[in-house]
Each structure stands twice: as C-alpha cells, then as structure tokens.
Design a protein around this motif. Structure first.
Motif, mmCIF file in Angstrom:
data_model
loop_
_atom_site.group_PDB
_atom_site.id
_atom_site.type_symbol
_atom_site.label_atom_id
_atom_site.label_comp_id
_atom_site.label_asym_id
_atom_site.label_seq_id
_atom_site.Cartn_x
_atom_site.Cartn_y
_atom_site.Cartn_z
ATOM 1 N N GLU A 167 47.965 43.762 63.476
ATOM 2 C CA GLU A 167 46.713 43.625 62.749
ATOM 3 C C GLU A 167 45.494 43.869 63.639
ATOM 4 N N VAL A 168 45.702 44.127 64.922
ATOM 5 C CA VAL A 168 44.592 44.327 65.847
ATOM 6 C C VAL A 168 44.597 45.756 66.367
ATOM 7 N N ALA A 171 37.196 52.314 66.474
ATOM 8 C CA ALA A 171 38.034 51.383 67.227
ATOM 9 C C ALA A 171 39.446 51.925 67.387
ATOM 10 N N ALA A 172 39.991 52.494 66.322
ATOM 11 C CA ALA A 172 41.347 53.044 66.386
ATOM 12 C C ALA A 172 41.430 54.205 67.367
ATOM 13 N N LEU A 190 39.365 54.845 69.980
ATOM 14 C CA LEU A 190 39.189 54.359 71.344
ATOM 15 C C LEU A 190 40.443 53.664 71.861
ATOM 16 N N ALA A 191 41.068 52.872 71.010
ATOM 17 C CA ALA A 191 42.297 52.190 71.424
ATOM 18 C C ALA A 191 43.386 53.193 71.782
ATOM 19 N N GLU A 192 43.451 54.291 71.030
ATOM 20 C CA GLU A 192 44.458 55.321 71.296
ATOM 21 C C GLU A 192 44.126 56.089 72.569
ATOM 22 N N VAL A 193 42.867 56.484 72.722
ATOM 23 C CA VAL A 193 42.451 57.268 73.896
ATOM 24 C C VAL A 193 42.603 56.458 75.178
ATOM 25 N N LEU A 194 42.222 55.189 75.122
ATOM 26 C CA LEU A 194 42.281 54.332 76.309
ATOM 27 C C LEU A 194 43.646 53.682 76.499
ATOM 28 N N ASP A 195 44.562 53.954 75.564
ATOM 29 C CA ASP A 195 45.895 53.349 75.592
ATOM 30 C C ASP A 195 45.778 51.833 75.696
#
Length: 291
Positions: free
Chosen positions: A32-33, A15-16, A18-23
């Motif tokens: 916390e999310v 999750a971390a 993907l969140a970084e790659v997809l901004d």
C-alpha cells in the motif's frame, strides 16, 4: 472536484515514478506504500492532500469568478494575527487533550505502540522537520476543501449554511475511511463544531490551527514510536478518544468564539447583511463575491 482528483493522481504518479527510478519502493507489488522509507512515503501522502489548497483557490477565482481569498475569510484573505492567536490557544489545548487521552489508556494493550520503536535522533529530527514543513499545508487543505469551498458552494443553494455544514462534515468523516464507529463519530462530531466555528468567526483560521496542531502532535508521536508507516487514521480512534473529543471540541470552539467577540473579529464581509439569505451562506467565509 475533477481538478482535485487530477492533482492527487499527478502526485501519486510522481511518487510511483520516483520510487521506481530511485529503487526505493517495496518488494511486494501489492504493498500500500510507494516508498519503503516511511518518512518519504508520508511526505508524498501529505503533498497529495496539500494540493487541495491551490486547486480550491484557483477554482474560486476562475470557476467561481470571485477573489480566491474569499475562501479563507470574509475579508478576502487569511488574517495572520488572528491565526497566530488561535494557534496560541490551540497548541496547549491539544497537548492537554492528548495528555488526558494517553493517561486514560495507559497500560491498555490496544494503546501500546505497534511500531519499530524510537528510530534514533537523526531519523526522528528529520521526520519532525518534514512533518513540520508539510502537515500545516495538509491540514489547511482539508479545511479549505471541507469547511471552506464545500460549505460555500452548497450554501449558495440554500438560505441557511447549516445543511452545507452537515453535508461537508459527513463527507469529511467519510474521507478518512471506514474504521471504528467511535472514530467516525469523533470525526463527524468535530467537523460539525468546526463548521460552526468557521461561521462564528468568519474564516478558516481557528480550525486550520487546531487541525494542524492535532496532526502535528499525532504524527510527531507516531514518528517517535516508529509508527509513521501505520495505515491507521482518525477513523480508527478508540472510544476514549471520542469521549475526550466530546469535551474538547466544543471547549475550543466556544473559547475561540468568545475571544473573537472580544476582539471584534469580522463574521461577514464588509457591507454584507449578517443574516439568512446572505450569498453563499450566513457569515461563511467569502459570504459575498468581492466588494
């Protein structure tokens, strides 16, 4: 336990990344999310819990050296017809329970929605689709861990399943975090009844359906009010919810136990003695290790 921890870490790490790659992550590093989109963030949280199902089944098979299905029921599998019947009782009962709770707290400041309001039909329907696909697995995973695997493992060391039920129920309540005392009591009380029902019916089906129905309705309401990003859990439940649960937890369990008796639902594995001293606890799912 190590495998469960590793599974959660892997899902969290994914999750971390993907969140970084997809901004798609929050601006604050202290958030916390992982995702600013509450639906995406909730999806990863649910998957992180659902990972418990394959871990428990694998552990039973390769570490416990017994058929994986013995975690599900005394017949070594999920009994789908029985599960469907349980759902037919659980769904309307949980709707009535939530209805009473909403009517009781209507107009109170603490019960007013704190979210962003209705997100629009497109976002709401997408949320329902994601929740409908993942929540049953999340709810089932908690049952496999706390009412299935833990009770069976602890039950191997004692002549009665009840110490295992109490310990697993306490851990279940603590796993939801520390909130209100009423929320902790609600969780512990419900878990005790659900542990009894698993032993009484010889499987996890009845508690999986009630747990899934409860979470689907709770998350569905949260999606409708724009509250999916809320960090509150059942541990934060008010005293009114606890009071209603005092009635509905035993009501559901006693009704399902009665129906199970009438339909001859198996309580122990074929050929196993139905009494104290049965391997892995009295009538607990997987009470014997295979035929």
């Amino acid at each position: 336990m190590l495998l469960l921890f590793v599974g959660i870490v892997v899902v969290t790490g994914l999750a971390a990344v993907l969140a970084e790659v997809l901004d798609a992550g929050p601006d604050s590093p202290d958030s916390e999310v992982f995702f600013t989109d509450p639906v995406a963030d909730m999806a990863f949280q649910l998957v992180g819990i659902a990972i418990g199902i394959p871990v428990v089944l694998w552990g039973a098979r390769y570490l416990g050296r017994r058929p994986a299905g013995t975690v599900s029921s005394v017949l070594g599998r999920l009994r789908w017809k029985w599960l469907g019947l349980c759902a037919a009782v659980a769904v309307p009962m949980i709707i009535v329970q939530f209805g009473i709770m909403i009517a009781w707290t209507w107009g109170e400041e603490s019960a007013e929605p704190a979210g962003d309001g209705f997100p629009g039909w497109t976002a709401f329907l997408v949320s329902l689709a994601v929740l409908g696909a993942l929540v049953p697995f999340q709810a089932a995973a908690e049952e496999y861990v706390f009412r299935g695997w833990l009770v069976q493992v602890i039950g191997r060391a004692v002549r009665s399943p009840w110490p295992a039920v109490v310990i697993a129920s306490l851990l279940f309540a603590l796993a939801h975090g520390f909130g209100e005392l009423s929320g902790f009591i609600l969780l512990f009380y419900s878990a005790l009844w659900w542990g009894w029902l698993v032993i009484r019916t010889g499987g996890l089906e009845a508690v999986i359906t009630m747990h899934a129905a409860n979470n689907l309705l709770a998350f569905g309401l949260a999606a409708g009010f724009g509250e999916l990003a809320s960090t509150e859990t059942a541990a934060d439940a008010p005293w009114q919810a606890m009071a209603v649960e005092f009635v509905f937890a035993p009501l559901y369990c006693l009704v399902m136990a009665r129906i199970a008796d009438r339909r001859g639902v198996a309580r122990v594995s074929p050929g196993a003695p139905a009494g104290p001293g049965t391997p892995e606890g009295l009538g607990a799912p997987g009470s014997v290790q295979g035929p």
